[in-house]
Design a protein around this motif. Structure first.
Motif, PDB file in Angstrom:
ATOM      1  N   LYS A 163       0.824  -1.207   0.000  1.00  0.00           N
ATOM      2  CA  LYS A 163       0.000   0.000   0.000  1.00  0.00           C
ATOM      3  C   LYS A 163       0.856   1.254   0.000  1.00  0.00           C
ATOM      4  O   LYS A 163       0.570   2.224  -0.714  1.00  0.00           O
ATOM      5  CB  LYS A 163      -0.942   0.002   1.209  1.00  0.00           C
ATOM      6  CG  LYS A 163      -1.892   1.201   1.231  1.00  0.00           C
ATOM      7  CD  LYS A 163      -2.838   1.125   2.430  1.00  0.00           C
ATOM      8  CE  LYS A 163      -3.773   2.342   2.451  1.00  0.00           C
ATOM      9  NZ  LYS A 163      -4.697   2.296   3.619  1.00  0.00           N
ATOM     10  N   GLU A 164       1.930   1.248   0.781  1.00  0.00           N
ATOM     11  CA  GLU A 164       2.834   2.403   0.827  1.00  0.00           C
ATOM     12  C   GLU A 164       3.533   2.596  -0.512  1.00  0.00           C
ATOM     13  O   GLU A 164       3.779   3.730  -0.937  1.00  0.00           O
ATOM     14  CB  GLU A 164       3.858   2.212   1.942  1.00  0.00           C
ATOM     15  CG  GLU A 164       3.242   2.200   3.342  1.00  0.00           C
ATOM     16  CD  GLU A 164       4.220   1.745   4.399  1.00  0.00           C
ATOM     17  OE1 GLU A 164       5.293   1.198   4.022  1.00  0.00           O
ATOM     18  OE2 GLU A 164       3.920   1.914   5.591  1.00  0.00           O
ATOM     19  N   SER A 165       3.854   1.503  -1.171  1.00  0.00           N
ATOM     20  CA  SER A 165       4.464   1.593  -2.502  1.00  0.00           C
ATOM     21  C   SER A 165       3.492   2.225  -3.490  1.00  0.00           C
ATOM     22  O   SER A 165       3.867   3.091  -4.295  1.00  0.00           O
ATOM     23  CB  SER A 165       4.864   0.199  -2.996  1.00  0.00           C
ATOM     24  OG  SER A 165       5.770  -0.413  -2.112  1.00  0.00           O
ATOM     25  N   ALA A 166       2.220   1.790  -3.416  1.00  0.00           N
ATOM     26  CA  ALA A 166       1.197   2.356  -4.307  1.00  0.00           C
ATOM     27  C   ALA A 166       1.020   3.848  -4.030  1.00  0.00           C
ATOM     28  O   ALA A 166       0.848   4.642  -4.967  1.00  0.00           O
ATOM     29  CB  ALA A 166      -0.120   1.617  -4.115  1.00  0.00           C
ATOM     30  N   GLU A 167       1.069   4.247  -2.760  1.00  0.00           N
ATOM     31  CA  GLU A 167       0.925   5.663  -2.403  1.00  0.00           C
ATOM     32  C   GLU A 167       2.098   6.481  -2.926  1.00  0.00           C
ATOM     33  O   GLU A 167       1.924   7.611  -3.389  1.00  0.00           O
ATOM     34  CB  GLU A 167       0.807   5.808  -0.890  1.00  0.00           C
ATOM     35  CG  GLU A 167      -0.512   5.276  -0.333  1.00  0.00           C
ATOM     36  CD  GLU A 167      -0.547   5.245   1.194  1.00  0.00           C
ATOM     37  OE1 GLU A 167       0.537   5.428   1.804  1.00  0.00           O
ATOM     38  OE2 GLU A 167      -1.634   5.047   1.754  1.00  0.00           O
ATOM     39  N   PHE A 168       3.302   5.910  -2.865  1.00  0.00           N
ATOM     40  CA  PHE A 168       4.477   6.603  -3.411  1.00  0.00           C
ATOM     41  C   PHE A 168       4.273   6.881  -4.894  1.00  0.00           C
ATOM     42  O   PHE A 168       4.533   7.988  -5.373  1.00  0.00           O
ATOM     43  CB  PHE A 168       5.737   5.762  -3.199  1.00  0.00           C
ATOM     44  CG  PHE A 168       6.970   6.331  -3.854  1.00  0.00           C
ATOM     45  CD1 PHE A 168       7.827   7.159  -3.147  1.00  0.00           C
ATOM     46  CD2 PHE A 168       7.275   6.040  -5.178  1.00  0.00           C
ATOM     47  CE1 PHE A 168       8.959   7.692  -3.759  1.00  0.00           C
ATOM     48  CE2 PHE A 168       8.397   6.572  -5.789  1.00  0.00           C
ATOM     49  CZ  PHE A 168       9.243   7.400  -5.071  1.00  0.00           C
ATOM     50  N   ASN A 174       2.550  11.002  -9.592  1.00  0.00           N
ATOM     51  CA  ASN A 174       1.733  10.985 -10.816  1.00  0.00           C
ATOM     52  C   ASN A 174       1.884   9.688 -11.600  1.00  0.00           C
ATOM     53  O   ASN A 174       1.962   9.688 -12.834  1.00  0.00           O
ATOM     54  CB  ASN A 174       2.098  12.181 -11.716  1.00  0.00           C
ATOM     55  CG  ASN A 174       1.919  13.506 -11.016  1.00  0.00           C
ATOM     56  OD1 ASN A 174       0.924  13.720 -10.326  1.00  0.00           O
ATOM     57  ND2 ASN A 174       2.878  14.412 -11.180  1.00  0.00           N
ATOM     58  N   SER A 175       1.930   8.581 -10.893  1.00  0.00           N
ATOM     59  CA  SER A 175       2.095   7.288 -11.536  1.00  0.00           C
ATOM     60  C   SER A 175       1.311   6.244 -10.744  1.00  0.00           C
ATOM     61  O   SER A 175       0.552   6.583  -9.835  1.00  0.00           O
ATOM     62  CB  SER A 175       3.577   6.913 -11.599  1.00  0.00           C
ATOM     63  OG  SER A 175       4.127   6.818 -10.282  1.00  0.00           O
TER      64      SER A 175
END
Length: 231
Positions: free
Chosen positions: A129-134, A139-140
């Motif tokens: 989830k943290e990776s997705a938030e990063f 903008n990706s």
């Protein structure tokens, strides 16, 4: 995946990388278009100048014996044309060095009209989830693998770096157990005939391995990841 988060929770990221990916998206696209136009104009002008130089040299070689003053005139023209070529080369070089003309932010890789960020060596490992938030903050989104060519590209990057045993990708079955969806809402089978190995109730996030296979993993585990955005 093994936890690699630092004791104080801090994350490593180059300063210019953090600053280069933020800002107004429309302004960034306009800047990219303007820079691409400048590079294209400079390249076309350079090619034109080289062609004209060749033509002038051919004319000079054919006519220099007929007119005593022709040689001097053509020598001056050639020198002027050569100077213009050098000026255009410098212009083209400066244009391509301008950070506003980069197709991708600093630290990202360009491939087939998209920019990719691989966290290994630039960021500490994160939960899914943290990776997705990063990725969202830049903008990706976590990588969505759409065809064999993209899979080959990702595999090539992973094979060339020994620190890429796996990567978080944008695939999860958290909404419905056993139904793996990309973050875009697409089913896993919509792009490629992929299957997520080791699927179970407590493994709702997928990672990509170096042999092109996908494995289910606990979303709370830490690992590297890959982001994808349009260039």
């Amino acid at each position: 995946m093994a936890a690699n988060e630092s004791a104080d929770g801090s994350l490593r990221a180059p300063e210019d990388f953090r600053s280069s990916t933020c800002g107004d998206t429309k302004s960034l696209k306009k800047s990219h278009l303007a820079c691409r136009g400048a590079v294209a104009i400079a390249a076309i002008s350079l090619i034109t100048a080289i062609i004209l130089s060749s033509i002038l040299f051919a004319i000079w070689g054919a006519a220099r014996e007929e007119d005593p003053t022709f040689q001097n005139k053509q020598t001056e023209n050639l020198q002027q044309c050569q100077k213009q070529c050098e000026d255009l080369k410098m212009m083209l070089h400066l244009a391509t060095q301008d950070s506003r003309c980069r197709l991708c932010p600093e630290g990202w890789l360009w491939w087939r009209r998209h920019c990719y960020f691989f966290s290994v060596g630039l960021q500490e490992n994160r939960r899914w989830k943290e990776s997705a938030e990063f990725c969202q903050e830049h903008n990706s989104s976590l990588v969505e693998i759409k065809d064999d060519a993209e899979m080959d590209f990702l595999q090539g990057v992973m094979c060339n770096a020994t620190k890429f045993p796996f990567l978080w990708v944008g695939l999860t079955d958290s909404q419905q157990e056993g139904r793996w969806l990309w973050l875009s809402g697409k089913d896993i089978q919509d792009h490629l005939p992929l299957v997520v190995q080791w699927d179970s109730d407590d493994r709702d996030c997928a990672d990509l391995r170096g042999d092109g296979t996908l494995f289910a993993a606990d979303c709370e585990e830490y690992g590297p990841w890959a982001c994808k955005r349009e260039s």
